[in-house]
Motif scaffolding. Structure first.
Motif, PDB file in Angstrom:
ATOM      1  N   ARG A 143       0.933  -1.290   0.047  1.00 28.85           N
ATOM      2  CA  ARG A 143      -0.011  -0.105  -0.036  1.00 28.85           C
ATOM      3  C   ARG A 143       1.108   1.165  -0.150  1.00 28.85           C
ATOM      4  O   ARG A 143       1.943   1.166   0.239  1.00 28.85           O
ATOM      5  CB  ARG A 143      -0.836  -0.156   1.211  1.00 28.85           C
ATOM      6  CG  ARG A 143      -0.256  -0.053   2.594  1.00 28.85           C
ATOM      7  CD  ARG A 143      -1.362  -0.082   3.652  1.00 28.85           C
ATOM      8  NE  ARG A 143      -0.506  -0.003   4.975  1.00 28.85           N
ATOM      9  CZ  ARG A 143      -1.304   0.119   6.142  1.00 28.85           C
ATOM     10  NH1 ARG A 143      -2.516   0.332   5.888  1.00 28.85           N
ATOM     11  NH2 ARG A 143      -0.607   0.127   7.331  1.00 28.85           N
ATOM     12  N   THR A 144       0.435   2.253  -0.387  1.00 28.50           N
ATOM     13  CA  THR A 144       1.064   3.743  -0.679  1.00 28.50           C
ATOM     14  C   THR A 144       0.644   4.533   0.387  1.00 28.50           C
ATOM     15  O   THR A 144      -0.568   4.907   0.872  1.00 28.50           O
ATOM     16  CB  THR A 144       0.585   4.382  -1.955  1.00 28.50           C
ATOM     17  OG1 THR A 144       0.920   3.529  -2.996  1.00 28.50           O
ATOM     18  CG2 THR A 144       1.299   5.710  -2.055  1.00 28.50           C
ATOM     19  N   ASN A 145       1.752   4.957   1.117  1.00 27.23           N
ATOM     20  CA  ASN A 145       1.590   5.809   2.297  1.00 27.23           C
ATOM     21  C   ASN A 145       1.459   7.415   1.821  1.00 27.23           C
ATOM     22  O   ASN A 145       2.145   7.873   1.043  1.00 27.23           O
ATOM     23  CB  ASN A 145       2.765   5.945   3.359  1.00 27.23           C
ATOM     24  CG  ASN A 145       2.587   6.704   4.437  1.00 27.23           C
ATOM     25  OD1 ASN A 145       3.242   7.925   4.693  1.00 27.23           O
ATOM     26  ND2 ASN A 145       1.887   6.537   5.610  1.00 27.23           N
ATOM     27  N   LEU A 146       0.456   8.090   2.339  1.00 20.91           N
ATOM     28  CA  LEU A 146       0.262   9.494   1.849  1.00 20.91           C
ATOM     29  C   LEU A 146       0.562  10.462   3.039  1.00 20.91           C
ATOM     30  O   LEU A 146       0.334  11.576   2.764  1.00 20.91           O
ATOM     31  CB  LEU A 146      -1.444   9.607   1.645  1.00 20.91           C
ATOM     32  CG  LEU A 146      -2.176   8.610   0.610  1.00 20.91           C
ATOM     33  CD1 LEU A 146      -3.586   8.866   0.635  1.00 20.91           C
ATOM     34  CD2 LEU A 146      -1.413   8.743  -0.881  1.00 20.91           C
ATOM     35  N   GLY A 147       1.330   9.908   3.990  1.00 19.43           N
ATOM     36  CA  GLY A 147       1.826  11.054   4.995  1.00 19.43           C
ATOM     37  C   GLY A 147       1.252  10.443   6.308  1.00 19.43           C
ATOM     38  O   GLY A 147       0.003  10.124   6.216  1.00 19.43           O
ATOM     39  N   GLY A 148       2.095  10.749   7.183  1.00 17.65           N
ATOM     40  CA  GLY A 148       1.543  10.407   8.530  1.00 17.65           C
ATOM     41  C   GLY A 148       1.138   9.018   8.612  1.00 17.65           C
ATOM     42  O   GLY A 148       1.722   7.901   7.989  1.00 17.65           O
ATOM     43  N   ASP A 149      -0.250   8.924   9.265  1.00 13.37           N
ATOM     44  CA  ASP A 149      -0.788   7.451   9.285  1.00 13.37           C
ATOM     45  C   ASP A 149      -2.085   7.223   8.278  1.00 13.37           C
ATOM     46  O   ASP A 149      -2.788   6.422   8.548  1.00 13.37           O
ATOM     47  CB  ASP A 149      -1.344   7.308  10.634  1.00 13.37           C
ATOM     48  CG  ASP A 149      -2.409   8.109  11.135  1.00 13.37           C
ATOM     49  OD1 ASP A 149      -2.629   9.180  10.284  1.00 13.37           O
ATOM     50  OD2 ASP A 149      -3.182   8.181  12.219  1.00 13.37           O
ATOM     51  N   GLU A 150      -1.790   7.949   7.194  1.00  9.79           N
ATOM     52  CA  GLU A 150      -2.853   7.626   6.208  1.00  9.79           C
ATOM     53  C   GLU A 150      -2.279   7.049   4.847  1.00  9.79           C
ATOM     54  O   GLU A 150      -1.254   7.171   4.538  1.00  9.79           O
ATOM     55  CB  GLU A 150      -3.212   9.095   5.519  1.00  9.79           C
ATOM     56  CG  GLU A 150      -4.153  10.026   6.717  1.00  9.79           C
ATOM     57  CD  GLU A 150      -4.976  11.007   6.236  1.00  9.79           C
ATOM     58  OE1 GLU A 150      -5.099  11.371   5.012  1.00  9.79           O
ATOM     59  OE2 GLU A 150      -5.498  11.721   6.897  1.00  9.79           O
ATOM     60  N   TRP A 151      -3.307   6.182   4.318  1.00 10.46           N
ATOM     61  CA  TRP A 151      -2.867   5.297   3.114  1.00 10.46           C
ATOM     62  C   TRP A 151      -3.818   5.159   2.116  1.00 10.46           C
ATOM     63  O   TRP A 151      -5.046   5.566   2.203  1.00 10.46           O
ATOM     64  CB  TRP A 151      -2.728   3.778   3.756  1.00 10.46           C
ATOM     65  CG  TRP A 151      -1.749   3.836   4.974  1.00 10.46           C
ATOM     66  CD1 TRP A 151      -2.206   3.976   6.022  1.00 10.46           C
ATOM     67  CD2 TRP A 151      -0.193   3.399   5.038  1.00 10.46           C
ATOM     68  NE1 TRP A 151      -1.050   4.043   6.853  1.00 10.46           N
ATOM     69  CE2 TRP A 151       0.118   3.452   6.311  1.00 10.46           C
ATOM     70  CE3 TRP A 151       0.481   2.994   3.871  1.00 10.46           C
ATOM     71  CZ2 TRP A 151       1.366   3.113   6.691  1.00 10.46           C
ATOM     72  CZ3 TRP A 151       1.859   2.616   4.300  1.00 10.46           C
ATOM     73  CH2 TRP A 151       2.265   2.707   5.646  1.00 10.46           C
ATOM     74  N   ALA A 152      -3.514   4.982   0.766  1.00  7.98           N
ATOM     75  CA  ALA A 152      -4.212   4.933  -0.396  1.00  7.98           C
ATOM     76  C   ALA A 152      -5.196   3.526  -0.117  1.00  7.98           C
ATOM     77  O   ALA A 152      -4.448   2.397   0.324  1.00  7.98           O
ATOM     78  CB  ALA A 152      -3.432   4.946  -1.779  1.00  7.98           C
ATOM     79  N   ASN A 153      -6.355   3.654  -0.469  1.00  2.13           N
ATOM     80  CA  ASN A 153      -7.326   2.607  -0.649  1.00  2.13           C
ATOM     81  C   ASN A 153      -7.083   1.821  -1.910  1.00  2.13           C
ATOM     82  O   ASN A 153      -6.853   2.093  -2.914  1.00  2.13           O
ATOM     83  CB  ASN A 153      -8.508   2.906  -0.163  1.00  2.13           C
ATOM     84  CG  ASN A 153      -8.592   3.543   1.589  1.00  2.13           C
ATOM     85  OD1 ASN A 153      -8.023   2.851   2.261  1.00  2.13           O
ATOM     86  ND2 ASN A 153      -9.704   4.708   1.529  1.00  2.13           N
ATOM     87  N   GLU A 154      -7.540   0.523  -1.782  1.00  2.00           N
ATOM     88  CA  GLU A 154      -7.935  -0.001  -3.099  1.00  2.00           C
ATOM     89  C   GLU A 154      -9.030   0.317  -3.999  1.00  2.00           C
ATOM     90  O   GLU A 154     -10.221   0.738  -3.178  1.00  2.00           O
ATOM     91  CB  GLU A 154      -8.025  -1.780  -2.741  1.00  2.00           C
ATOM     92  CG  GLU A 154      -8.280  -2.550  -4.049  1.00  2.00           C
ATOM     93  CD  GLU A 154      -8.459  -4.084  -3.697  1.00  2.00           C
ATOM     94  OE1 GLU A 154      -7.646  -4.748  -3.842  1.00  2.00           O
ATOM     95  OE2 GLU A 154      -9.621  -4.386  -3.279  1.00  2.00           O
TER      96      GLU A 154
END
Length: 333
Positions: free
Chosen positions: A254-265
Motif C-alpha cells: 500500500r502507498t503511504n500518503l503521509g503520517g498514518d494515512e494510506w491509499a485504499n484499493e
C-alpha cells in the motif's frame, strides 16, 4: 506543444533508465516528483542541490545528451491537512520545491490546493461535496480562511523566486473547479498561483476540459495527459461519487500518503476508471485539448500521467504517447 511524462510511474528504475524510456517514447520532458504524497525518487540529492552548485551541476549533468529535459517539479500533497505530520510536511515540500525549481532553472511547480479540517481542532480533512445546508457553508468559510492565508504567502514566495505554482483541480481538495480557481485568486490577489490542467479529474465531474482551458486562459500554467473511462452500467446505479473503496491491511502492499494515512484499493466494480489516453476519449479530443492549451501557451508542457492498472508501466506509456504524439501532429499549423 512540449510533451513529456510525469515520473511517478518510473520510480521503479533509476533516473538514467527513466530518461531512456521517455526518449524511446518520442517525448522530450520528465516532470520530477519532489515531495508530497510520493517520495522524490529521482531527486535524492534535493537538499544538497539547494546549497551546493556542485550537487546541482552533477544532477543536471545526467540529462546531457539524453534528449530529455526537466519539465517541471511535482509535489502533489495536502499542505493544508490539519495533522502537522502531513500538512506541515507537505507545505514544507511546496516551499522546498519552489526553491529547487529556481536552482534547477525551472519555473513550474505542480501541487494541489489542499484540504483543511472542518473546524478548529480537527484532526481529519472534511470535503464538502454539496453545501446545501448552512453548516456546510460554515465549514467552507473556515476552510477558505485557512487556504487564503497559506496560498497568499506561497504566491509571494513563488514570485520572489520566479516560479509559478500550478494547482491540480483534484476533488477532495478545496480548489477543484473553475469557480474555486477564481475564488482563490480573488481572495489572495495571486499572480504566481494558477492551474495544472489534468483533464482526467474534470471528466468524471462532467466538466469539459477544453472549455475550462479556454475559460481560465492564462491561469493555466501546466497540463497533464490522463484519460478517464466512465462505466455506464455501474455509474447508472452508484453515480460517480461512489465510495466502494477497500481499506488495505498493513500486510498488503500500500502507498503511504503521509503520517498514518494510506491509499485504499480502487472499487472492483467502479463507476469510472483512470485509463491511458485514447481508451476514454479519442485522438480527436486530445487534439482539441492540445489546441486549446496552445492558444494559452505554445510552450506549455503536457505530461503523461499513467494510472491505467490494466496496462503495464511501459505498455501504458506507449499507448498514451502514441495518442499524444498523433494529437500533436494533427494540430493545424
Amino acid at each position: 506543444m512540449r510533451l513529456g511524462v510525469y515520473n511517478a510511474i518510473l520510480h521503479d528504475r533509476s533516473l538514467p533508465e527513466a530518461l531512456a524510456v521517455i526518449r524511446d517514447l518520442g517525448l522530450t520532458g520528465i516532470e520530477l516528483n519532489s515531495g508530497g504524497f510520493l517520495p522524490a525518487a529521482h531527486l535524492p540529492t534535493r537538499d544538497e542541490i539547494l546549497v551546493s552548485d556542485t550537487a546541482r551541476d552533477e544532477f543536471l549533468g545526467q540529462f546531457a545528451g539524453t534528449g530529455v529535459e526537466i519539465a517541471g517539479l511535482n509535489c502533489n500533497g495536502n499542505p493544508l491537512h490539519p495533522k502537522p505530520a502531513i500538512g506541515d510536511a507537505h507545505a514544507a515540500d511546496v516551499r522546498r520545491s519552489i526553491l529547487l525549481a529556481e536552482r534547477l532553472g525551472q519555473d513550474r511547480v505542480v501541487t494541489m490546493s489542499g484540504l483543511p479540517g472542518g473546524e478548529p481542532g480537527a484532526t481529519v480533512t472534511n470535503w464538502v461535496v454539496n453545501a446545501w445546508n448552512s453548516a456546510a457553508l460554515d465549514v467552507l468559510d473556515y476552510q477558505w480562511g485557512i487556504a487564503a492565508g497559506f496560498w497568499r504567502e506561497i504566491d509571494r514566495f513563488a514570485a520572489d523566486h520566479g516560479v509559478k505554482v500550478a494547482l491540480e483541480l483534484h476533488p477532495q481538495n478545496l480548489v477543484f473547479n473553475s469557480a474555486d480557481v477564481h475564488r482563490l485568486i480573488e481572495l489572495t490577489g495571486a499572480t504566481h498561483v494558477g492551474v495544472e490542467l489534468d483533464a482526467s479529474h474534470l471528466f468524471w465531474q462532467q466538466m469539459d476540459p477544453v472549455a475550462v482551458v479556454r475559460h481560465l486562459g492564462e491561469l493555466v500554467f501546466h497540463a497533464a495527459a490522463k484519460d478517464v473511462r466512465v462505466n455506464p452500467q455501474v455509474a447508472a446505479l452508484n453515480g460517480v461519487l461512489d465510495n466502494s473503496f477497500r481499506r488495505l491491511s498493513p500486510d498488503e502492499p500500500r502507498t503511504n500518503l503521509g503520517g498514518d494515512e494510506w491509499a485504499n484499493e480502487w472499487p472492483r466494480e467502479s463507476a469510472w476508471d483512470f485509463v491511458a489516453l485514447g481508451r476514454g476519449h479519442d485522438t480527436a479530443f486530445w487534439t482539441a485539448f492540445l489546441g486549446a492549451l496552445r492558444e494559452v501557451d505554445p510552450q506549455m508542457w503536457v505530461n503523461i500521467e499513467h494510472e491505467d492498472v490494466s496496462l503495464g508501466r511501459i505498455e501504458g506509456l506507449e499507448v498514451a504517447a502514441r495518442v499524444l504524439r498523433d494529437a500533436d501532429a494533427a494540430l493545424a499549423p
